[in-house]
Design an enzyme around this catalytic site. Structure first.
Site, PDB file in Angstrom:
ATOM      1  N   LYS A 189     -16.674 -21.746  -2.464  1.00 23.76           N
ATOM      2  CA  LYS A 189     -15.676 -22.804  -2.323  1.00 23.76           C
ATOM      3  C   LYS A 189     -15.828 -23.849  -3.426  1.00 23.76           C
ATOM      4  O   LYS A 189     -14.829 -24.360  -3.951  1.00 23.76           O
ATOM      5  CB  LYS A 189     -15.817 -23.468  -0.952  1.00 23.76           C
ATOM      6  CG  LYS A 189     -14.906 -24.678  -0.756  1.00 23.76           C
ATOM      7  CD  LYS A 189     -15.068 -25.292   0.624  1.00 23.76           C
ATOM      8  CE  LYS A 189     -14.175 -26.530   0.775  1.00 23.76           C
ATOM      9  NZ  LYS A 189     -14.232 -27.095   2.140  1.00 23.76           N
TER      10      LYS A 189
ATOM     11  N   HIS B   4      -4.432  20.004  -7.325  1.00 22.97           N
ATOM     12  CA  HIS B   4      -3.583  19.386  -6.292  1.00 22.97           C
ATOM     13  C   HIS B   4      -4.252  19.453  -4.917  1.00 22.97           C
ATOM     14  O   HIS B   4      -3.635  19.808  -3.926  1.00 22.97           O
ATOM     15  CB  HIS B   4      -2.209  20.038  -6.264  1.00 22.97           C
ATOM     16  CG  HIS B   4      -1.528  20.017  -7.603  1.00 22.97           C
ATOM     17  ND1 HIS B   4      -1.129  18.856  -8.224  1.00 22.97           N
ATOM     18  CD2 HIS B   4      -1.210  21.027  -8.467  1.00 22.97           C
ATOM     19  CE1 HIS B   4      -0.575  19.144  -9.391  1.00 22.97           C
ATOM     20  NE2 HIS B   4      -0.621  20.457  -9.561  1.00 22.97           N
TER      21      HIS B   4
END
Length: 506
Positions: free
Chosen positions: A137, A270
């Site tokens: 923060k 694939h």
């Protein structure tokens, strides 16, 4: 006055080198707690224990040590707010310029077999996340590091900016701090909630060029607080990994994880295997997998369950491949592979460990299921035909079954000599998959094994397989018309084994 750094880490990788640079190169004072303080002391570095700094002893067996105004006041103070500075002076609090914190190993603890709830709860960090959030923060006034991988970059920042970390670096580090606590809280929430709540979050690892197609943006996210799986892999060479590369690599990893005792290779196109094989060496296994369907192997993804040696590397360079992954790669093999600089070569020591759950997004939510990681056990299989499998046939049936598990449904796999000969994947009906697999196998179907991921509702596929030369079939069973397929197998002299387990893959 010297600057102040607070170090409190569970993972002590790189700790001593960082601390020594802070003290000797940048004149930091160090405060620390618990095992971190002891590690610094053992390394001969000057350190003040948090308890001595705050004047409050660690209590509750170490559960409370950094939750103190002298700690959090030093972290949260805004240097440009006069009242904050006055509060620090009135309470004899030094501003803290660097916070180095990582958290108790909660995820590692719950991953251990047989861990109890109380053991898991004890690894829920309280002070660590509080310090991470506070320092993240207040990034405008201090830096926070929660990952050893950040240490060198931070030191470089100090060296390049007259002993200060840039605001850009501090803000980036703060984001990582918040991501770290978010992932940590997610792991705790998911563990305690069980099946009642499932939270999915991750930290952006990198933006990908695109997704399955160029018009689809895509991003790679890392889950958890510790790199695992593909985020922990090492790329030895080649272009950046694409979305499709990563999807196919995971499909390859799942197949290769089935085989541990014998050298094995698989080639993926694939997400389906165009060739999978076992061999006496990893080079032989790869050559067999490649020859199973050399046409489809072009541009494929290769996974090997043994280190890449020179012989295997030489074979890998004979055709165009997108990616190769193995547990490791020796120096001579790396030199050979370097001739194909565009091939992405990765090492991943643990190819066996995968996600416990699979997640699929749908409109309005997502679906979660346990991963299909059941281990095939031939002792639980049922031979339902008059002809019994020989030991060799049973071993081949097991190989075919393991591969079939990872082929898109409806799935049919034909194998012999621990090599795929034909693969029928993703068809709308099982008869179509049978025909595709047998057509691909051609003459090699004679004397071969056929595996099906689902049951045969009719006997037509059994008859088609027998006509092509198949001698044994493995399938889940469970159809109301199992008897028809069994009768056909007996009439045609086939072995049929029912596993009692289905492996649909959608």
């Amino acid at each position: 006055m010297a600057r102040l750094a607070l170090l409190s880490v569970s993972n002590k990788t790189g700790l001593i080198d960082l601390a020594r640079s802070l003290v000797e190169e940048f004149d930091f004072d160090l405060i620390s707690s618990g095992g971190t303080a002891q590690a610094l002391k053992d390394a001969g570095l000057p350190v003040t224990k948090v308890a001595d700094y705050t004047g409050s002893p660690e209590i509750l067996g170490g559960r409370v040590k950094t939750l103190h105004p002298r700690i959090h006041g030093g972290i949260l103070a805004r240097r440009d707010v006069p009242q904050d500075i006055t509060d620090l002076e009135n309470n004899q609090i030094r501003p803290i310029d660097l916070v180095v914190v990582n958290l108790y190993p909660f995820e590692e603890t719950i991953a251990k077999p047989g861990v109890t709830l109380s053991e898991a709860v004890e690894q829920i960090d309280i002070g660590g996340p509080a310090m991470l959030r506070a320092s993240s923060k207040n990034f405008a006034h201090l830096a926070v590091l929660c990952d050893p991988a950040q240490y060198d970059e931070y030191l470089q920042e100090l060296r390049q900016n007259n002993g200060e970390a840039s605001l850009e670096f501090r803000q980036k580090a703060a984001l990582k701090g918040f991501s770290h606590t978010a992932s940590y809280d997610q792991a705790i929430t998911s563990y305690l909630a069980g099946t009642q709540q499932h939270t999915l979050s991750g930290t952006q690892l990198q933006s990908l060029r695109y997704g399955e197609n160029p018009h689809q943006p895509a991003t790679w996210y890392e889950t958890g607080t510790t790199p695992t799986g593909w985020t922990s892999a090492t790329k030895l060479q080649g272009k950046e990994l694409s979305y499709n590369n990563l999807v196919d690599l995971e499909a390859a990893r799942r197949i290769i994880a089935e085989f541990t005792d014998t050298p094995a290779a698989t080639i993926i196109k694939h997400t389906n295997p165009c060739g999978t094989a076992l061999g006496s060496t990893i080079s032989e296994a790869y050559q067999k997998a490649f020859n199973a369907d050399s046409t489809s192997a072009f541009g494929g993804i290769v996974a090997l369950n043994r280190p890449i040696d020179a012989a295997t590397a030489s074979e890998l360079t004979k055709t165009f491949l997108e990616c190769v992954v193995a547990p490791s790669c020796d120096a001579e093999a790396q030199e050979i592979l370097a001739k194909k600089s565009n091939v992405r070569v990765l090492t991943l020591a643990d190819l066996s460990s995968g996600p416990k759950d699979t997640v699929k997004a749908i409109a309005g939510g997502f679906l979660v299921q346990a991963s299909d990681d059941v281990i095939a056990d031939t002792s639980q299989w049922q031979v339902v035909t008059e002809r019994q499998p020989t030991p060799e046939e049973l071993a081949e049936l097991l190989f075919a079954w393991k591969v079939c598990k990872h082929v898109k449904s409806n799935a049919i796999v034909v194998t012999s000599d621990r090599t795929t000969r034909g693969v029928g994947a993703g068809q709308m009906n099982r008869v179509g998959s049978v025909k595709i697999a047998l057509e691909q196998a051609q003459e090699k179907a004679k004397g071969a094994i056929l595996a099906s991921d689902g049951f045969f509702p009719f006997d037509d596929s059994v008859k088609t397989a027998a006509a092509a030369g198949i001698t044994a079939i493995v399938q889940p069973g469970g159809s109301v018309r199992d008897k028809d397929s069994i009768i056909a197998a007996n009439e045609l002299g086939l072995v049929m084994v029912l596993t009692g387990v289905r492996h649909f893959l959608h």
